[in-house]
Design a protein around this motif. Structure first.
Motif, mmCIF file in Angstrom:
data_model
loop_
_atom_site.group_PDB
_atom_site.id
_atom_site.type_symbol
_atom_site.label_atom_id
_atom_site.label_comp_id
_atom_site.label_asym_id
_atom_site.label_seq_id
_atom_site.Cartn_x
_atom_site.Cartn_y
_atom_site.Cartn_z
ATOM 1 N N ALA A 176 0.837 -1.198 0.000
ATOM 2 C CA ALA A 176 0.000 0.000 0.000
ATOM 3 C C ALA A 176 0.869 1.244 0.000
ATOM 4 O O ALA A 176 1.921 1.283 0.646
ATOM 5 N N VAL A 177 0.424 2.256 -0.728
ATOM 6 C CA VAL A 177 1.136 3.524 -0.795
ATOM 7 C C VAL A 177 0.115 4.657 -0.719
ATOM 8 O O VAL A 177 -1.013 4.530 -1.203
ATOM 9 N N PHE A 178 0.515 5.753 -0.074
ATOM 10 C CA PHE A 178 -0.321 6.950 0.019
ATOM 11 C C PHE A 178 0.407 8.074 -0.704
ATOM 12 O O PHE A 178 1.237 8.774 -0.106
ATOM 13 N N PRO A 179 0.124 8.273 -1.992
ATOM 14 C CA PRO A 179 0.910 9.214 -2.802
ATOM 15 C C PRO A 179 0.861 10.661 -2.331
ATOM 16 O O PRO A 179 1.763 11.440 -2.615
ATOM 17 N N GLU A 180 -0.193 11.053 -1.612
ATOM 18 C CA GLU A 180 -0.272 12.431 -1.134
ATOM 19 C C GLU A 180 0.737 12.724 -0.033
ATOM 20 O O GLU A 180 1.133 13.874 0.159
ATOM 21 N N GLY A 181 1.136 11.694 0.709
ATOM 22 C CA GLY A 181 2.103 11.884 1.783
ATOM 23 C C GLY A 181 1.604 12.859 2.836
ATOM 24 O O GLY A 181 0.413 12.916 3.170
ATOM 25 N N PHE A 182 2.529 13.671 3.365
ATOM 26 C CA PHE A 182 2.169 14.640 4.398
ATOM 27 C C PHE A 182 1.236 15.720 3.872
ATOM 28 O O PHE A 182 0.499 16.336 4.648
ATOM 29 N N LYS A 183 1.262 15.966 2.564
ATOM 30 C CA LYS A 183 0.362 16.978 1.996
ATOM 31 C C LYS A 183 -1.090 16.577 2.198
ATOM 32 O O LYS A 183 -1.971 17.427 2.352
ATOM 33 N N GLY A 184 -1.360 15.277 2.202
ATOM 34 C CA GLY A 184 -2.723 14.802 2.390
ATOM 35 C C GLY A 184 -3.112 14.704 3.846
ATOM 36 O O GLY A 184 -4.143 15.248 4.265
ATOM 37 N N VAL A 185 -2.287 14.033 4.638
ATOM 38 C CA VAL A 185 -2.646 13.805 6.034
ATOM 39 C C VAL A 185 -2.616 15.093 6.846
ATOM 40 O O VAL A 185 -3.270 15.198 7.884
ATOM 41 N N GLY A 186 -1.873 16.109 6.379
ATOM 42 C CA GLY A 186 -1.765 17.352 7.119
ATOM 43 C C GLY A 186 -2.539 18.511 6.530
ATOM 44 O O GLY A 186 -2.314 19.663 6.917
ATOM 45 N N VAL A 241 0.191 25.149 13.190
ATOM 46 C CA VAL A 241 1.154 26.054 13.821
ATOM 47 C C VAL A 241 2.544 25.715 13.267
ATOM 48 O O VAL A 241 3.267 24.886 13.826
ATOM 49 N N ARG A 242 2.889 26.333 12.160
ATOM 50 C CA ARG A 242 4.123 25.972 11.458
ATOM 51 C C ARG A 242 5.399 26.283 12.235
ATOM 52 O O ARG A 242 6.345 25.482 12.199
ATOM 53 N N PRO A 243 5.495 27.420 12.945
ATOM 54 C CA PRO A 243 6.718 27.651 13.729
ATOM 55 C C PRO A 243 6.963 26.555 14.767
ATOM 56 O O PRO A 243 8.099 26.117 14.961
ATOM 57 N N LEU A 244 5.894 26.112 15.431
ATOM 58 C CA LEU A 244 6.038 25.041 16.411
ATOM 59 C C LEU A 244 6.383 23.726 15.728
ATOM 60 O O LEU A 244 7.173 22.930 16.258
ATOM 61 N N ALA A 245 5.823 23.479 14.553
ATOM 62 C CA ALA A 245 6.145 22.264 13.804
ATOM 63 C C ALA A 245 7.619 22.231 13.436
ATOM 64 O O ALA A 245 8.283 21.188 13.584
ATOM 65 N N ARG A 246 8.174 23.373 12.968
ATOM 66 C CA ARG A 246 9.598 23.424 12.623
ATOM 67 C C ARG A 246 10.465 23.217 13.855
ATOM 68 O O ARG A 246 11.495 22.551 13.796
ATOM 69 N N PRO A 256 6.303 17.784 10.186
ATOM 70 C CA PRO A 256 5.820 18.400 8.941
ATOM 71 C C PRO A 256 4.696 19.399 9.173
ATOM 72 O O PRO A 256 4.463 20.276 8.344
ATOM 73 N N TYR A 257 3.982 19.282 10.281
ATOM 74 C CA TYR A 257 2.900 20.190 10.633
ATOM 75 C C TYR A 257 2.571 19.988 12.115
ATOM 76 O O TYR A 257 2.921 18.958 12.710
ATOM 77 N N PHE A 258 1.913 20.960 12.727
ATOM 78 C CA PHE A 258 1.428 20.811 14.100
ATOM 79 C C PHE A 258 -0.056 21.149 14.096
ATOM 80 O O PHE A 258 -0.437 22.314 13.998
ATOM 81 N N PRO A 259 -0.917 20.140 14.190
ATOM 82 C CA PRO A 259 -2.351 20.371 13.994
ATOM 83 C C PRO A 259 -3.033 20.996 15.209
ATOM 84 O O PRO A 259 -2.726 20.671 16.354
#
Length: 335
Positions: free
Chosen positions: A195-205, A251-256, A261-264
């Motif tokens: 199984a593969v999820f081609p969207e990667g982090f762009k999809g889940v985040g 919250v991208r600063p906290l994610a970095r 990849p992201y902080f939801p």
């Protein structure tokens, strides 16, 4: 052979143990160098059928802890078998039944088209990805194992999963490997369902406003692998994962700062602390689409950008159209 006889054989413990060194094709994510294992001489049908192997819940219901104690004893002594990717079949078949109540009662997952899954031989499942946390991958793996043809799903996951303390070992042992073309080809050549999820982090985040809108499918690497190995691609559409953690901000600063990849931010997290991480009881529909053949294209077609692009777009459209259809069928996200 009856189920009681199979369980009796399983409880006899290891019949023969030896140390081996596993050496496979070099790959950047080759994780297993040495493993100790034991062979329990069970009939082949007993080893492959989840209905004949007792999970921990079945053992507790029978007030018979002997099998579970024996299982734990052998784990502590390192007497178990893993393959060259670190997949531990026995551990997976003890863990997967625990997910049953969540799938059947909490999310009320409805499965469509699982007859498109091959009883044997390779297939590449390509699914949409969403939900802030990759719960959809865990659900998909459990569905493929619990329903006919009862096969183990080998998922290609992001490198981040193998850097997380405590979880990285479990990720590897339950049949996952890093998303590199070399491992994908080896698994497909071995006749596994991958199984593969081609969207990667762009999809889940992605944010909740973009729910069920597929993100870009990268450069079509999964299609190249399928064409080179002549493997059919099965589009998988997952409805329900978007609502378990509705992501209203990132919250991208906290994610970095945390190397994520992201902080939801969701309606419940982080406001309720750990309780905010509990997934919501959305209604799920998972549909396995008709396989898209690649064998007729020939291995050389994997180097043709136009063929790869057209096949990638065909897979993407199949998933998106099925998502729209099943959203109309579901009507409500939680009922």
């Amino acid at each position: 052979m009856s189920e009681a006889q199979v369980v009796s054989l399983a409880r006899r413990g290891p019949q023969r143990c030896r140390a081996i060194t596993v050496r496979g094709v070099p790959c950047r994510n080759q994780a297993v160098e040495e493993a100790q294992f034991c062979r329990v001489h069970l009939p082949s049908d007993a080893r492959e059928s989840p209905n004949l192997l007792s999970g921990p819940l079945d053992i507790l219901r029978r007030d018979d802890l002997a099998g579970l104690v024996e299982f734990l004893r052998r784990r502590m002594r390192g007497e178990y078998e893993v393959d060259t990717f670190g997949f531990d079949r026995e551990l997976s078949e003890m863990v997967l039944p625990v997910l049953g109540p969540l799938i059947e009662k909490y999310w009320r997952v409805e499965v469509i088209g699982n007859d498109h899954l091959p009883a044997e031989g390779a297939a590449l499942l390509t699914a949409n990805h969403a939900g802030a946390l990759p719960v959809d991958g865990v659900v998909l793996r459990s569905l493929v194992w619990q329903r006919p043809p009862h096969r183990h799903l080998r998922m290609l996951v992001a490198d981040l999963a193998f850097t997380m303390p405590f979880l990285s070992g479990l990720v590897r042992k339950t049949g996952n490997t890093m998303a590199c073309a070399e491992d994908a080809e080896r698994l497909l050549d071995a006749g596994e369902i991958v199984a593969v999820f081609p969207e990667g982090f762009k999809g889940v985040g992605k944010g909740f406003r973009q729910r069920y809108r597929l993100q870009r499918f990268g450069r079509g690497g999964f299609v190249e692998v399928a064409i080179r190995t002549g493997t059919p691609i099965i589009p998988v559409s997952i409805v329900g994962s978007e609502e378990i953690y509705p992501m209203i901000a990132d919250v991208r600063p906290l994610a970095r700062l945390l190397g994520l990849p992201y902080f939801p931010i969701t309606p419940l997290f982080p406001w309720l602390g750990p309780l905010g991480m509990l997934p919501l009881p959305s209604k799920w529909i998972v549909e396995f689409g008709e396989p898209i053949a690649t064998e007729h294209l020939g291995p050389d077609a994997a180097s043709d950008p136009m063929v790869v692009f057209e096949t990638t777009d065909q897979v993407r459209q199949a998933i998106q159209q099925t998502l729209v259809k099943n959203l109309r069928i579901r009507r409500s996200a939680f009922w």
